[in-house]
Design a protein around this motif. Structure first.
Motif, PDB file in Angstrom:
ATOM      1  N   THR A   1      -1.502   9.854   0.482  1.00  0.00           N
ATOM      2  CA  THR A   1      -0.909  10.327  -0.773  1.00  0.00           C
ATOM      3  C   THR A   1      -1.868  10.212  -1.945  1.00  0.00           C
ATOM      4  O   THR A   1      -1.642  10.861  -2.971  1.00  0.00           O
ATOM      5  N   SER A   2      -2.931   9.406  -1.808  1.00  0.00           N
ATOM      6  CA  SER A   2      -3.797   9.231  -2.979  1.00  0.00           C
ATOM      7  C   SER A   2      -4.476  10.549  -3.355  1.00  0.00           C
ATOM      8  O   SER A   2      -4.708  10.813  -4.535  1.00  0.00           O
ATOM      9  N   GLY A   3      -4.773  11.391  -2.362  1.00  0.00           N
ATOM     10  CA  GLY A   3      -5.375  12.687  -2.666  1.00  0.00           C
ATOM     11  C   GLY A   3      -4.446  13.576  -3.494  1.00  0.00           C
ATOM     12  O   GLY A   3      -4.892  14.356  -4.335  1.00  0.00           O
TER      13      GLY A   3
ATOM     14  N   VAL B   1       4.276   2.378  -2.147  1.00  0.00           N
ATOM     15  CA  VAL B   1       4.119   3.260  -3.297  1.00  0.00           C
ATOM     16  C   VAL B   1       4.993   4.498  -3.110  1.00  0.00           C
ATOM     17  O   VAL B   1       5.659   4.974  -4.041  1.00  0.00           O
TER      18      VAL B   1
ATOM     19  N   TRP C   1       1.994   9.397 -11.836  1.00  0.00           N
ATOM     20  CA  TRP C   1       0.611   9.577 -11.384  1.00  0.00           C
ATOM     21  C   TRP C   1      -0.219  10.542 -12.200  1.00  0.00           C
ATOM     22  O   TRP C   1      -1.439  10.533 -12.103  1.00  0.00           O
TER      23      TRP C   1
ATOM     24  N   LYS D   1      -2.361  12.417  -5.692  1.00  0.00           N
ATOM     25  CA  LYS D   1      -2.410  11.856  -7.047  1.00  0.00           C
ATOM     26  C   LYS D   1      -3.653  12.365  -7.765  1.00  0.00           C
ATOM     27  O   LYS D   1      -3.612  12.696  -8.946  1.00  0.00           O
TER      28      LYS D   1
ATOM     29  N   GLY E   1       0.810  -1.214   0.000  1.00  0.00           N
ATOM     30  CA  GLY E   1       0.000   0.000   0.000  1.00  0.00           C
ATOM     31  C   GLY E   1       0.840   1.259   0.000  1.00  0.00           C
ATOM     32  O   GLY E   1       1.910   1.312  -0.614  1.00  0.00           O
ATOM     33  N   GLY E   2       0.363   2.246   0.748  1.00  0.00           N
ATOM     34  CA  GLY E   2       0.938   3.587   0.694  1.00  0.00           C
ATOM     35  C   GLY E   2       2.438   3.654   0.941  1.00  0.00           C
ATOM     36  O   GLY E   2       3.148   4.366   0.245  1.00  0.00           O
TER      37      GLY E   2
HETATM   38  C1  LIG Z   1      -1.294   5.863  -3.293  1.00  0.00           C
HETATM   39  C2  LIG Z   1      -1.651   4.490  -2.931  1.00  0.00           C
HETATM   40  C3  LIG Z   1      -1.931   4.149  -1.600  1.00  0.00           C
HETATM   41  C4  LIG Z   1      -1.888   5.175  -0.471  1.00  0.00           C
HETATM   42  O1  LIG Z   1      -3.050   5.942  -0.445  1.00  0.00           O
HETATM   43  P1  LIG Z   1      -3.470   6.739   0.887  1.00  0.00           P
HETATM   44  O2  LIG Z   1      -4.151   7.950   0.419  1.00  0.00           O
HETATM   45  O3  LIG Z   1      -2.194   7.082   1.582  1.00  0.00           O
HETATM   46  O4  LIG Z   1      -4.328   5.846   1.668  1.00  0.00           O
HETATM   47  C5  LIG Z   1      -2.270   2.848  -1.304  1.00  0.00           C
HETATM   48  N1  LIG Z   1      -2.329   1.900  -2.264  1.00  0.00           N
HETATM   49  C6  LIG Z   1      -2.077   2.185  -3.545  1.00  0.00           C
HETATM   50  C7  LIG Z   1      -2.157   1.099  -4.562  1.00  0.00           C
HETATM   51  C8  LIG Z   1      -1.717   3.480  -3.928  1.00  0.00           C
HETATM   52  O5  LIG Z   1      -1.452   3.754  -5.200  1.00  0.00           O
END
Ligand SMILES: *Cc1c(COP(=O)(O)O)cnc(C)c1O
Length: 688
Positions: A582-584, A111, A396, A586, A107-108
């Motif tokens: 971090t997804s936000g 990545v 991204w 992206k 996960g985060g």
């Molecule tokens: C970016 C990403 C995450 C982390 O996302 P968060 O916003 O930190 O929860 C987890 N898994 C994958 C596959 C990602 O690309």
């Protein structure tokens, strides 16, 4: 391989292609169907396709030659002025998310580590990555008809991956040994090329090791705690030994999270003078070690009972020339009892010259959390700083958005992606063009949702009408809201369904929203799994089956599609439990708008007109806080988000929506990218 296509094979063994604008097309165009079937793994593609003859007569040989020339020039370029190529920064992490085809991330954290390596390559910083080669990777997720999550693992075939076994001068595989449970375990090392950066992955699946020892590097975040401790020893101790065997003498060892903290002990062992106390040796080597903590949740900072350490690493104290007490003290606070548990984070903090959290707020939280360890009377005196995370922009930002910005910000803008002045030219992009890109990205996501939801639902054995509901009704013109992350309780996915009537109101009506959800629950997290089942049970409510899609098996590939296509990206952590998120970031890079609790990175990112915020104060009464936050979430969606998206001018453009998109891109883009993050690490952590 026909000689004219040899450049393609060379490119396949360096993931550099994956973040070049035309990189993916090079392989996809060989055999588009096989490319998908191979999971975008170029080595498998070239081994399995029967289209090489046809590729020979296309423009592919010329394109591959040109791409390889660019890569080779990049590999030959001198390193950045700051650093000494002979003494790189060794970046240790338990997981690396480099590409969907290399399943050594969960996960985060992974990545972020993958993004870090790619950015280091782009900035020509001398970095080597050190991690583990999990030959069964991280689990895959499947939901059954009742919504219960099932996990399964698939074996990784190293022969069919862009990885190479590292060999010694005698041509035999290079090996190092680590003592686990009282006997030596042999490790091999795989090399993955990430642009200019080599990533070394240790592997215990070596003939001659016992079956159990071969399993040690089998699964990422394996459930058995003893095996996890063995993994940490392989990563930390084995990693330092592997670098030594490779002739690499790092200038700085960067421990990205506590999993690798045992590295400090191996560094101390190797340089300790006879009779020197362990603490003195650690005090010396820590001058070359920096530590990043990612975990503001106490349970995430793993601790072990002294008996566990004694069982898994019985010879460690002896190897270090120390007593058990001296060894265990390094993993504890100053006033700990003799039988107190020992922690990897504590060891990382003791064994490093600098420590940092991953956002401004997380820095504060970490200082509170570790005040006792440092015997600090004031929180401000705790020596933990922060470097806010950022994401690798070329990975991204989707191709259409990258092309749009190249046209308006200038050909070379990405090399100045951390300069707000460059981004200011976003103002000049005509609304039509910006909206066209947003529509294109949303349409691609809707197409992916249709395909994947039908496949997922068929596999589960759902009734046919439900199988087709999302395929028929997911609509590229509808406001699309995304929520994807680990399904952990603190991420509070359940707030989405806190008020079923308001949720249904948003999903139906003439200004509807559609929702895409994805995420894996940790196999041991029964609460999170139960919650997945609860939202699943709502699928029969009117509007839900057609406008809500849960996509299984969240990974890098699905993340890329989702963050690119969603108009609104929702994050609902219970504050202050989100270290960064971090997804936000992206999503923001693709023109998505964040709707998030003011926690983690969003405390720094939110500026009033570039997204929406839910208050971030913590509340000990969790139920009351959930009610309040859900109310804010629905209120913002109903009052602000839906009207702004659907109000159109005479040309059909959502003017006020696009104003926000512009503001979001211009304010968040220059700050939350990995280029800025790396600059901060160099200035604030690596240099002194
Ligand atoms: C970016 C990403 C995450 C982390 O996302 P968060 O916003 O930190 O929860 C987890 N898994 C994958 C596959 C990602 O690309």
């Amino acid at each position: 391989m026909p000689p004219a296509l040899a450049p393609l094979a060379r490119l396949a063994f360096n993931y550099w292609w994956s973040w070049q604008p035309e990189g993916e097309a090079l392989f996809r165009d060989v055999d588009p169907e096989r490319w998908v079937a191979c999971g975008a793994n170029p080595v498998r593609l070239l081994a399995e396709t029967s289209e090489l003859e046809r590729a020979l007569t296309s423009d592919l040989p010329a394109r591959a030659r040109a791409a390889l020339a660019t890569l080779e020039a990049e590999l030959a370029a001198p390193t950045a002025a700051f650093a000494d190529a002979a003494h790189p920064i060794a970046y240790f992490c338990a997981e690396f998310g480099v590409h969907p085809s290399l399943a050594v991330y969960g996960g985060g954290l992974g990545v972020l580590a993958g993004d870090f390596l790619k950015e280091a390559s782009d900035r020509r910083l001398p970095v080597v990555g050190v991690g583990l080669f999990y030959h069964r990777g991280y689990f895959h997720q499947r939901l059954d008809l009742s919504g219960l999550q099932h996990e399964y693992w698939t074996a990784v075939d190293a022969e069919r991956l862009p990885v190479n076994l590292v060999r010694g001068e005698d041509g035999r595989p290079l090996t190092v040994e680590v003592e686990l449970r009282g006997h030596a375990v042999v490790l091999r090392v795989w090399r993955v090329n990430v642009g200019r950066v080599p990533l070394f992955l240790l592997d215990s699946d070596v003939p001659g090791n016992s079956q159990l020892d071969r399993f040690v590097t089998g699964q990422l975040y394996v459930a058995d705690r003893d095996v996890r401790l063995m993994q940490y020893a392989v990563l930390g101790i084995g990693g330092v030994r592997a670098l030594r065997a490779l002739g690499i003498a790092p200038s700085i060892t960067h421990l990205n999270e506590g999993h690798a903290a045992l590295a400090v002990l191996e560094m101390a062992r190797a340089t300790r003078a006879p009779g020197e106390p362990l603490a003195t040796a650690v005090g010396r080597v820590r001058e070359g070690v920096v530590f990043t903590t990612h975990t503001p949740v106490a349970a995430g900072n793993e601790t072990y009972d002294p008996a566990d350490v004694g069982r898994v690493l019985p010879g460690l104290a002896r190897e270090l020339g120390a007593t058990d007490e001296e060894l265990l003290a390094l993993g504890r606070g100053p006033d700990a009892a003799r039988d107190a548990r020992v922690g990897m984070t504590e060891l990382g903090l003791h064994g490093s010259r600098s420590a940092n959290g991953v956002s401004k707020r997380h820095g504060e939280v970490a200082r509170s959390m570790w005040q006792g360890l440092f015997r600090a009377t004031r929180r401000e005196d705790v020596p933990i700083t922060h470097v806010t995370n950022g994401v690798h922009l070329p990975t991204w930002m989707a191709a259409p958005m990258r092309a749009l910005l190249r046209r308006h910000l200038g050909e070379d803008w990405e090399s100045e992606q951390d300069d707000p002045e460059r981004w200011a030219r976003i103002r000049e992009i005509p609304d039509e063009e910006l909206w066209r890109v947003r529509t294109e990205l949303r349409t691609a996501l809707v197409e992916a949702v249709r395909v994947r939801s039908v496949a997922d639902r068929l596999d589960r054995g759902e009734p046919i009408d439900y199988v087709e509901a999302a395929a028929k009704n997911f609509d590229p013109a509808v406001l699309t809201v995304g929520f994807a992350r680990r399904v952990a309780t603190y991420k509070r996915l359940y707030l989405l369904t806190q008020s079923p009537s308001r949720a249904l109101g948003l999903l139906s009506g003439d200004r509807p929203i559609q929702v895409v959800i994805a995420g894996k629950a940790h196999p041991g997290d029964e609460g999170a799994k139960q919650f997945l089942q609860t939202i699943f049970a709502m699928k029969r409510a009117p509007g839900v089956g057609t406008r809500v899609a849960f996509l299984e098996d969240y990974d890098l590939e699905l993340a890329r599609t989702m963050v690119a296509g969603c108009d609104v990206w929702v994050n609902l952590p219970r504050p202050p439990n989100e270290a960064s998120g971090t997804s936000g970031m992206k999503s923001a890079l693709n023109g998505g708008l964040n709707l998030s609790v003011l926690d983690g990175w969003w405390c720094e990112g939110f500026a009033g007109d570039n997204g929406w915020a839910i208050e971030g104060e913590g509340d000990l009464d969790h139920a009351a806080q959930d009610r309040r936050d859900a109310d804010q979430l629905y209120g913002i969606l109903e009052r602000d988000v839906v009207p702004a998206f659907y109000e159109r001018d005479a040309r059909g453009l959502p003017r006020s929506w696009l104003l926000r998109v512009r503001s979001s891109l211009g304010s968040l883009g220059p700050h939350f990218n990995a280029s800025r993050m790396l600059r901060d690490y160099v200035a604030r952590v690596y240099t002194r």
